[in-house]
Design a protein around this motif. Structure first.
Motif, PDB file in Angstrom:
ATOM      1  N   ILE A 180      23.158  15.117  25.925  1.00  0.00           N
ATOM      2  CA  ILE A 180      22.794  16.220  26.824  1.00  0.00           C
ATOM      3  C   ILE A 180      22.116  15.680  28.082  1.00  0.00           C
ATOM      4  O   ILE A 180      22.435  16.089  29.207  1.00  0.00           O
ATOM      5  CB  ILE A 180      21.879  17.221  26.094  1.00  0.00           C
ATOM      6  CG1 ILE A 180      22.677  17.969  25.020  1.00  0.00           C
ATOM      7  CG2 ILE A 180      21.235  18.196  27.072  1.00  0.00           C
ATOM      8  CD1 ILE A 180      21.834  18.825  24.111  1.00  0.00           C
ATOM      9  N   VAL A 181      21.188  14.754  27.889  1.00  0.00           N
ATOM     10  CA  VAL A 181      20.498  14.165  29.044  1.00  0.00           C
ATOM     11  C   VAL A 181      21.488  13.428  29.940  1.00  0.00           C
ATOM     12  O   VAL A 181      21.475  13.583  31.169  1.00  0.00           O
ATOM     13  CB  VAL A 181      19.373  13.227  28.582  1.00  0.00           C
ATOM     14  CG1 VAL A 181      18.780  12.468  29.770  1.00  0.00           C
ATOM     15  CG2 VAL A 181      18.281  14.006  27.861  1.00  0.00           C
ATOM     16  N   LYS A 182      22.376  12.633  29.332  1.00  0.00           N
ATOM     17  CA  LYS A 182      23.360  11.882  30.126  1.00  0.00           C
ATOM     18  C   LYS A 182      24.257  12.834  30.924  1.00  0.00           C
ATOM     19  O   LYS A 182      24.614  12.549  32.077  1.00  0.00           O
ATOM     20  CB  LYS A 182      24.201  10.986  29.220  1.00  0.00           C
ATOM     21  CG  LYS A 182      23.436   9.787  28.665  1.00  0.00           C
ATOM     22  CD  LYS A 182      24.349   8.758  28.033  1.00  0.00           C
ATOM     23  CE  LYS A 182      24.938   9.226  26.742  1.00  0.00           C
ATOM     24  NZ  LYS A 182      25.726   8.157  26.063  1.00  0.00           N
ATOM     25  N   THR A 186      24.447  12.755  34.966  1.00  0.00           N
ATOM     26  CA  THR A 186      25.746  12.448  35.555  1.00  0.00           C
ATOM     27  C   THR A 186      26.207  13.528  36.528  1.00  0.00           C
ATOM     28  O   THR A 186      26.699  13.227  37.618  1.00  0.00           O
ATOM     29  CB  THR A 186      26.809  12.280  34.448  1.00  0.00           C
ATOM     30  OG1 THR A 186      26.420  11.203  33.579  1.00  0.00           O
ATOM     31  CG2 THR A 186      28.174  11.976  35.045  1.00  0.00           C
ATOM     32  N   ARG A 187      26.024  14.787  36.172  1.00  0.00           N
ATOM     33  CA  ARG A 187      26.642  15.869  36.940  1.00  0.00           C
ATOM     34  C   ARG A 187      25.743  16.501  37.997  1.00  0.00           C
ATOM     35  O   ARG A 187      26.215  17.218  38.869  1.00  0.00           O
ATOM     36  CB  ARG A 187      27.131  16.970  35.990  1.00  0.00           C
ATOM     37  CG  ARG A 187      28.281  16.536  35.096  1.00  0.00           C
ATOM     38  CD  ARG A 187      28.944  17.719  34.422  1.00  0.00           C
ATOM     39  NE  ARG A 187      28.069  18.408  33.477  1.00  0.00           N
ATOM     40  CZ  ARG A 187      27.715  19.680  33.580  1.00  0.00           C
ATOM     41  NH1 ARG A 187      28.144  20.411  34.590  1.00  0.00           N
ATOM     42  NH2 ARG A 187      26.923  20.233  32.667  1.00  0.00           N
ATOM     43  N   TYR A 188      24.429  16.257  37.910  1.00  0.00           N
ATOM     44  CA  TYR A 188      23.518  16.936  38.828  1.00  0.00           C
ATOM     45  C   TYR A 188      22.675  15.921  39.599  1.00  0.00           C
ATOM     46  O   TYR A 188      22.296  14.872  39.062  1.00  0.00           O
ATOM     47  CB  TYR A 188      22.585  17.873  38.060  1.00  0.00           C
ATOM     48  CG  TYR A 188      23.286  19.056  37.419  1.00  0.00           C
ATOM     49  CD1 TYR A 188      23.474  20.248  38.115  1.00  0.00           C
ATOM     50  CD2 TYR A 188      23.752  18.970  36.107  1.00  0.00           C
ATOM     51  CE1 TYR A 188      24.108  21.329  37.514  1.00  0.00           C
ATOM     52  CE2 TYR A 188      24.394  20.046  35.503  1.00  0.00           C
ATOM     53  CZ  TYR A 188      24.569  21.220  36.211  1.00  0.00           C
ATOM     54  OH  TYR A 188      25.203  22.285  35.632  1.00  0.00           O
ATOM     55  N   ASP A 245      19.526   5.154  28.914  1.00  0.00           N
ATOM     56  CA  ASP A 245      20.726   5.886  29.313  1.00  0.00           C
ATOM     57  C   ASP A 245      20.619   6.394  30.751  1.00  0.00           C
ATOM     58  O   ASP A 245      21.584   6.347  31.516  1.00  0.00           O
ATOM     59  CB  ASP A 245      20.970   7.064  28.367  1.00  0.00           C
ATOM     60  CG  ASP A 245      21.417   6.619  26.979  1.00  0.00           C
ATOM     61  OD1 ASP A 245      21.755   5.428  26.823  1.00  0.00           O
ATOM     62  OD2 ASP A 245      21.412   7.455  26.058  1.00  0.00           O
ATOM     63  N   ILE A 246      19.452   6.924  31.116  1.00  0.00           N
ATOM     64  CA  ILE A 246      19.260   7.412  32.488  1.00  0.00           C
ATOM     65  C   ILE A 246      19.453   6.282  33.481  1.00  0.00           C
ATOM     66  O   ILE A 246      20.189   6.412  34.472  1.00  0.00           O
ATOM     67  CB  ILE A 246      17.853   8.022  32.648  1.00  0.00           C
ATOM     68  CG1 ILE A 246      17.731   9.316  31.851  1.00  0.00           C
ATOM     69  CG2 ILE A 246      17.537   8.277  34.126  1.00  0.00           C
ATOM     70  CD1 ILE A 246      16.317   9.867  31.782  1.00  0.00           C
ATOM     71  N   PRO A 251      19.902   4.569  38.274  1.00  0.00           N
ATOM     72  CA  PRO A 251      18.622   3.883  38.093  1.00  0.00           C
ATOM     73  C   PRO A 251      17.463   4.507  38.866  1.00  0.00           C
ATOM     74  O   PRO A 251      16.305   4.258  38.529  1.00  0.00           O
ATOM     75  CB  PRO A 251      18.909   2.463  38.600  1.00  0.00           C
ATOM     76  CG  PRO A 251      20.391   2.312  38.555  1.00  0.00           C
ATOM     77  CD  PRO A 251      20.953   3.679  38.787  1.00  0.00           C
ATOM     78  N   TRP A 252      17.757   5.300  39.895  1.00  0.00           N
ATOM     79  CA  TRP A 252      16.699   5.903  40.690  1.00  0.00           C
ATOM     80  C   TRP A 252      16.165   7.197  40.097  1.00  0.00           C
ATOM     81  O   TRP A 252      15.155   7.723  40.556  1.00  0.00           O
ATOM     82  CB  TRP A 252      17.209   6.180  42.113  1.00  0.00           C
ATOM     83  CG  TRP A 252      18.422   7.040  42.150  1.00  0.00           C
ATOM     84  CD1 TRP A 252      18.472   8.410  42.138  1.00  0.00           C
ATOM     85  CD2 TRP A 252      19.789   6.602  42.182  1.00  0.00           C
ATOM     86  NE1 TRP A 252      19.775   8.854  42.155  1.00  0.00           N
ATOM     87  CE2 TRP A 252      20.609   7.756  42.204  1.00  0.00           C
ATOM     88  CE3 TRP A 252      20.393   5.339  42.229  1.00  0.00           C
ATOM     89  CZ2 TRP A 252      22.002   7.694  42.243  1.00  0.00           C
ATOM     90  CZ3 TRP A 252      21.779   5.287  42.273  1.00  0.00           C
ATOM     91  CH2 TRP A 252      22.557   6.443  42.282  1.00  0.00           C
TER      92      TRP A 252
END
Length: 514
Positions: A180-182, A186-188, A245-246, A251-252
């Motif tokens: 869910i976090v990934k 990724t999308r936002y 994962d983030i 990385p930012w």
């Protein structure tokens, strides 16, 4: 009523005196000024379930305009209140706090997270996506939509007290939450992922956490007398995985946690704070947040220091000092309980109009504390003694930039070039500059800072009084009254803020007669 009026009059007088003494000039140029926007139970937004999309958007616009007027610079929006979504999720249903029915999309369809992100960024504010990781239901009677993950896997959690939770001890649960976090990262275009203090639930006297089945299956060699260590290890593994994962994706994007305000009491651990809290993050919620920040698994912490100065068990000063000493060169912010001003049965100390101003001053005095986050947004506009107006007129009179993310290495931000001003409709002036051409990454401009001074002065880039505005796009409309008897010349210069909140050099000046 009479008591509130007296307190308000005292506050107004205090605000005038503080403003006349130039307190705003002492405010730092860089400082977190954040606010939590809680969606669970419709605490802050939307004001009630069942509003249509336009009504919800109107409330968002008003909230963000109000935040901008207070010179706040970060919004922590609760996008996942109870294993549901205030956004178009690929894994979970639409939240019941939007429509009143879980799984029912906003009507007409729009994505509230996208709307918040765009609104925040256009106003020069960050947006951190706040998630409650493990909570499934607030009340036993809450209905889960068909296909909900807990309906598919009822063995993935349990009821504790009146609430239902996913079990942090089950690896598949942690993996599901990581996906869910990934997906969100990724999308936002979020600036951060933010968890609150709820990992294992707050302890209920006389009731054991019902995780014996998962302990027996996944104990990894921990004996039953070390179940507390096993629980902490489960949360450790979860936090480590989320951060990794983030950073693998963007990385930012910052990762932060807002723990309970006491890690451990000194009586239980020599490294703990000189407090006597009945619950602690480490022992009660199985969250070793100091380990996370020491090992670099989080970019920031926001301990919820929701007590006043001289509290007999958890003194604000003691805790602020202790958390500052445990920042480990990361960003440490203080969470303030603004709700205390209107909380029924709150300590008498919260009727003292100088309590929060004193807390702000104390945070600013400590170089290891980088600012404040307030719980929660609706309290800014419902409080009764004038504190919001005080913030606006005194301590938050000047704008502030976000603290830098110094532990991540990036390139030097680009200085804006080709600054120009041209007259447009209604006698206004459009200030424009070239956007640096860079690929997505650390150096991509997040914001532009517009500095201004009267012609003949010199802009001091370290003095926040010269910050005129913070914007997302490489242009700014300067509105000039058509019938103005005496015009003055102002110098404008621009800098770039990159994704790590580093700032470029000042651009060349442009002089505008307005």
């Amino acid at each position: 009523m009479k008591q509130n009026l007296t307190a308000r009059l005292i506050f107004i007088l205090f605000t005038y005196l503080v403003g006349s003494m130039g307190v705003a000039q002492d405010s730092p140029k860089r400082e977190m000024r954040g606010v939590w926007v809680a969606t669970v139970l419709n605490i802050d937004w939307p004001s009630r379930a069942g509003l249509n999309a336009r009504q919800q958007q109107k409330e968002i616009d008003q909230l963000l305009d109000d935040f901008k007027s207070l010179n706040l610079n970060a919004v922590f929006l609760q996008i996942r209140p109870v294993s549901d979504a205030i956004y178009r999720s690929n894994y979970e249903p639409w939240s019941q706090y939007l429509s009143g029915v879980q799984g029912e999309a906003p009507n007409p369809l729009y994505d509230p997270l996208d709307y918040f992100i765009e609104g925040c960024h256009n106003r020069g504010m960050e947006l951190h996506a706040w998630m409650n990781p493990f909570r499934v239901k607030q009340k036993p009677e809450d209905k889960l939509v068909e296909g909900h993950i807990f309906e598919q896997h009822p063995d993935w959690g349990w009821q504790y007290g009146t609430k239902t939770y996913l079990d942090p001890g089950i690896p598949e649960v942690r993996d599901f939450l990581a996906e869910i976090v990934k997906d969100v990262v990724t999308r936002y275009d979020v600036d951060g992922i933010h968890f609150d203090d709820y990992f294992y639930p707050y302890p209920i006297p006389g009731e054991e956490i019902p995780d014996s089945v998962s302990f027996e299956k996944y104990n990894n060699g921990y004996s039953i007398d070390r179940i507390a260590d096993w629980r902490r290890n489960n949360v450790d593994e979860f936090i480590f995985k989320i951060n990794r994962d983030i950073k693998d994706i963007k990385p930012w994007v910052q990762f932060g946690v807002s723990p309970f305000g006491v890690w451990r009491n000194k009586q239980d651990d020599p490294d703990g704070s000189d407090t006597n809290a009945g619950t602690t993050a480490y022992d009660g919620l199985y969250s070793d947040v100091i380990k996370w920040i020491r090992l670099g698994w989080v970019d920031y912490l926001v301990p919820q220091i929701y007590w006043q100065f001289d509290h007999p068990k958890a003194d604000f000063k003691t805790l602020a000092d202790w958390w500052g000493e445990h920042a480990f060169n990361r960003n440490m912010f203080v969470g303030h309980g603004l709700y205390r001003l209107t909380q029924e049965g709150a300590d008498e100390a919260w009727k003292n109009p100088v309590e929060f101003p004193r807390q702000i001053r104390y945070v600013r005095k400590n170089p290891d504390l980088k600012g404040s986050i307030w719980f929660s947004s609706s309290r800014f506009f419902n409080e009764t003694i004038g504190f919001t107006q005080f913030l606006k007129n005194a301590y938050y009179r000047n704008k502030a930039l976000m603290p830098e993310i110094k532990w991540i290495k990036g390139d030097e931000p680009f200085t804006p070039v080709n600054i120009k001003a041209r007259k447009v409709k209604d006698n206004n002036v459009l200030l424009e500059w070239d956007k640096p051409f860079v690929k997505e990454g650390f150096s991509e401009p997040k914001f532009y800072v517009i500095y201004r001074c009267k012609n003949g002065e010199k802009i001091d880039i370290n003095d926040p009084k010269y910050i005129f505005d913070v914007v997302k796009h490489p242009e700014y409309l300067i509105k000039i009254p058509f019938f103005k008897l005496k015009k003055e010349e102002y110098i404008y210069r621009i800098t770039t803020i990159d994704r790590l909140n580093s700032e470029s050099e000042l651009s060349n000046p442009v002089v505008i007669n307005q």
